[in-house]
Design an enzyme around this catalytic site. Structure first.
Site, PDB file in Angstrom:
ATOM      1  N   HIS A   8      -8.275   0.590  -4.000  1.00 40.98           N
ATOM      2  CA  HIS A   8      -9.197   0.611  -3.030  1.00 40.98           C
ATOM      3  C   HIS A   8     -10.084   1.789  -2.628  1.00 40.98           C
ATOM      4  CE1 HIS A   8      -9.418  -0.409   1.905  1.00 40.98           C
ATOM      5  NE2 HIS A   8     -10.750  -0.613   1.286  1.00 40.98           N
ATOM      6  N   ASP A  16      -6.304  -6.761   4.259  1.00 42.68           N
ATOM      7  CA  ASP A  16      -5.655  -5.348   4.368  1.00 42.68           C
ATOM      8  C   ASP A  16      -5.818  -4.719   5.668  1.00 42.68           C
ATOM      9  OD1 ASP A  16      -4.885  -2.708   3.677  1.00 42.68           O
ATOM     10  OD2 ASP A  16      -6.891  -2.169   2.398  1.00 42.68           O
ATOM     11  N   HIS A  19      -1.242  -1.450  -4.183  1.00 47.39           N
ATOM     12  CA  HIS A  19      -2.445  -0.849  -3.719  1.00 47.39           C
ATOM     13  C   HIS A  19      -2.668   0.749  -3.416  1.00 47.39           C
ATOM     14  CE1 HIS A  19      -5.748  -2.092  -0.937  1.00 47.39           C
ATOM     15  NE2 HIS A  19      -5.384  -1.105   0.105  1.00 47.39           N
ATOM     16  N   ASP A  77      -4.945   3.519  -1.856  1.00 51.03           N
ATOM     17  CA  ASP A  77      -5.905   3.986  -1.007  1.00 51.03           C
ATOM     18  C   ASP A  77      -6.622   5.194  -1.245  1.00 51.03           C
ATOM     19  OD1 ASP A  77      -6.082   1.235   0.856  1.00 51.03           O
ATOM     20  OD2 ASP A  77      -4.102   2.178   1.339  1.00 51.03           O
ATOM     21  N   SER A  93       0.681  -1.164  -0.021  1.00 57.28           N
ATOM     22  CA  SER A  93       0.083   0.001   0.222  1.00 57.28           C
ATOM     23  C   SER A  93       0.705   0.945   0.108  1.00 57.28           C
ATOM     24  CB  SER A  93      -0.989  -0.179   1.395  1.00 57.28           C
ATOM     25  OG  SER A  93      -1.630   1.301   1.407  1.00 57.28           O
ATOM     26  N   MET A 101     -11.154  -6.664   5.559  1.00 53.44           N
ATOM     27  CA  MET A 101     -10.577  -5.499   6.171  1.00 53.44           C
ATOM     28  C   MET A 101     -10.294  -6.054   7.363  1.00 53.44           C
ATOM     29  SD  MET A 101      -9.939  -2.944   4.328  1.00 53.44           S
ATOM     30  CE  MET A 101      -9.084  -2.026   5.424  1.00 53.44           C
ATOM     31  N   MET A 124     -12.057   3.906  -0.678  1.00 52.38           N
ATOM     32  CA  MET A 124     -13.071   4.031   0.677  1.00 52.38           C
ATOM     33  C   MET A 124     -13.720   5.267   0.615  1.00 52.38           C
ATOM     34  SD  MET A 124      -9.902   2.896   3.165  1.00 52.38           S
ATOM     35  CE  MET A 124      -8.751   3.028   1.799  1.00 52.38           C
ATOM     36  N   MET A 137      -9.346   7.699  -0.227  1.00 54.64           N
ATOM     37  CA  MET A 137     -10.227   8.029   0.873  1.00 54.64           C
ATOM     38  C   MET A 137     -10.854   9.559   0.739  1.00 54.64           C
ATOM     39  SD  MET A 137      -8.177   6.683   4.066  1.00 54.64           S
ATOM     40  CE  MET A 137      -7.037   5.085   3.960  1.00 54.64           C
TER      41      MET A 137
HETATM   42  C1  DX5 Z   1      -6.143   1.160   5.704  1.00 54.69           C
HETATM   43  C2  DX5 Z   1      -5.993   1.027   4.195  1.00 54.69           C
HETATM   44  C3  DX5 Z   1      -4.814   0.220   4.382  1.00 54.69           C
HETATM   45  C4  DX5 Z   1      -3.499   0.925   4.805  1.00 54.69           C
HETATM   46  C5  DX5 Z   1      -2.876  -0.456   5.389  1.00 54.69           C
HETATM   47  O1  DX5 Z   1      -7.664   1.728   5.642  1.00 54.69           O
HETATM   48  O2  DX5 Z   1      -6.792   0.285   3.783  1.00 54.69           O
HETATM   49  O3  DX5 Z   1      -4.544  -0.350   2.806  1.00 54.69           O
HETATM   50  O4  DX5 Z   1      -2.678   1.382   3.910  1.00 54.69           O
HETATM   51  O5  DX5 Z   1      -1.651  -0.221   6.129  1.00 54.69           O
HETATM   52  P1  DX5 Z   1      -0.966  -1.080   7.049  1.00 54.69           P
HETATM   53  O6  DX5 Z   1      -0.401  -2.382   6.241  1.00 54.69           O
HETATM   54  O7  DX5 Z   1       0.084  -0.194   7.585  1.00 54.69           O
HETATM   55  O8  DX5 Z   1      -1.870  -1.303   8.254  1.00 54.69           O
HETATM   56 ZN    ZN Z   2      -6.393  -0.333   1.708  1.00 52.55          ZN
END
Ligand code: DX5
Ligand code: ZN
Length: 221
Positions: free
Chosen positions: A64, A173, A31, A33, A8, A135, A66, A35
């Site tokens: 991903h 994840d 990956h 993210d 990620s 998750m 969110m 948000m």
């Molecule tokens: C959290 C994200 C993850 C995050 C994971 O909401 O969806 O992808 O980057 O980070 P780590 O591996 O540090 O938990």
């Molecule tokens: Zn993620």
């Protein structure tokens, strides 16, 4: 079952994302993210940045989302060329229509579940999906601890995929590291997102190789 690692970039240096993607060129995916500050209490990046990353990334992008209202916003990620687009079950109004639209644009369609969302709510939809994301932390931030309470759900998801005779990938994840990856693999996950465990390591390539090896050995049991 092929084990895949998807680092990620949430834990990468946002001022040097092109170079940070090169650090993980031996990964299966990157990956990303997305948000929106509403579905989760954090704001990261969106479509223009994903489009820019697609032009320079050495590995396919695993986006991903969110975000609220993925029915409206997610198809554009597939349209610009993201190879995998995952939306949240809790946010989608018409998940079947959305998954079909993502596939029609050439992307793999993924659906994500927050820790409190039961897998039983979506097992009937598995044939419409290429990947299910369980998750293993509450979404929103990197660097959180892996929630062992999600392990039974990973097991039930793997059973449901097997019982339906499907090839749906099962991604985990959140909090995935050398200390937790084996537990998730034994429970049935096959795609491992890792942010801090990869980008926090001096040798990102070494961290990816180690995670892949541990997960492969654990799922062979
Ligand atoms: C959290 C994200 C993850 C995050 C994971 O909401 O969806 O992808 O980057 O980070 P780590 O591996 O540090 O938990
Ligand atoms: Zn993620």
């Amino acid at each position: 079952m092929t084990i895949q690692v998807s680092p990620s970039i949430l834990s990468a240096d946002f001022a040097h994302l092109a170079a940070e993607l090169q650090r993980i060129s031996m990964a299966d995916w990157a990956h990303v993210d997305v948000m929106d500050g509403h579905f989760v209490p954090n704001l990261t990046l969106g479509l223009p940045v994903v489009e820019a990353l697609l032009a320079v990334t050495p590995v396919p992008l695993d986006c991903h989302l969110m975000i609220e209202d993925p029915d409206r916003w997610a198809p554009a990620y597939a349209e610009v060329g993201a190879q995998s687009v995952t939306f949240h079950a809790e946010a989608a109004a018409a998940p079947v229509r959305l998954a079909r639209e993502l596939r029609r644009h050439g992307a793999r369609a993924g659906m994500a579940l927050k820790p409190a969302t039961p897998v039983e709510a979506v097992t009937d939809l598995l044939p419409e999906l290429d990947m299910l994301l369980v998750m293993t932390v509450e979404p929103g931030f990197g660097g959180q601890s892996f929630l062992d309470v999600t392990l039974p759900k990973i097991r039930r998801a793997r059973q449901a995929i097997g019982a339906a005779g499907l090839e749906v990938w099962l991604q985990v994840d959140g909090g995935v590291s050398t200390r937790t990856v084996e537990r998730a693999a034994e429970a049935g996950a096959d795609v491992f997102v890792a942010g801090s465990a990869v980008y926090g390591a001096e040798d990102a390539a070494g961290a990816i190789t180690e995670l892949r090896a541990l997960a492969t050995a654990a799922c062979a049991h």
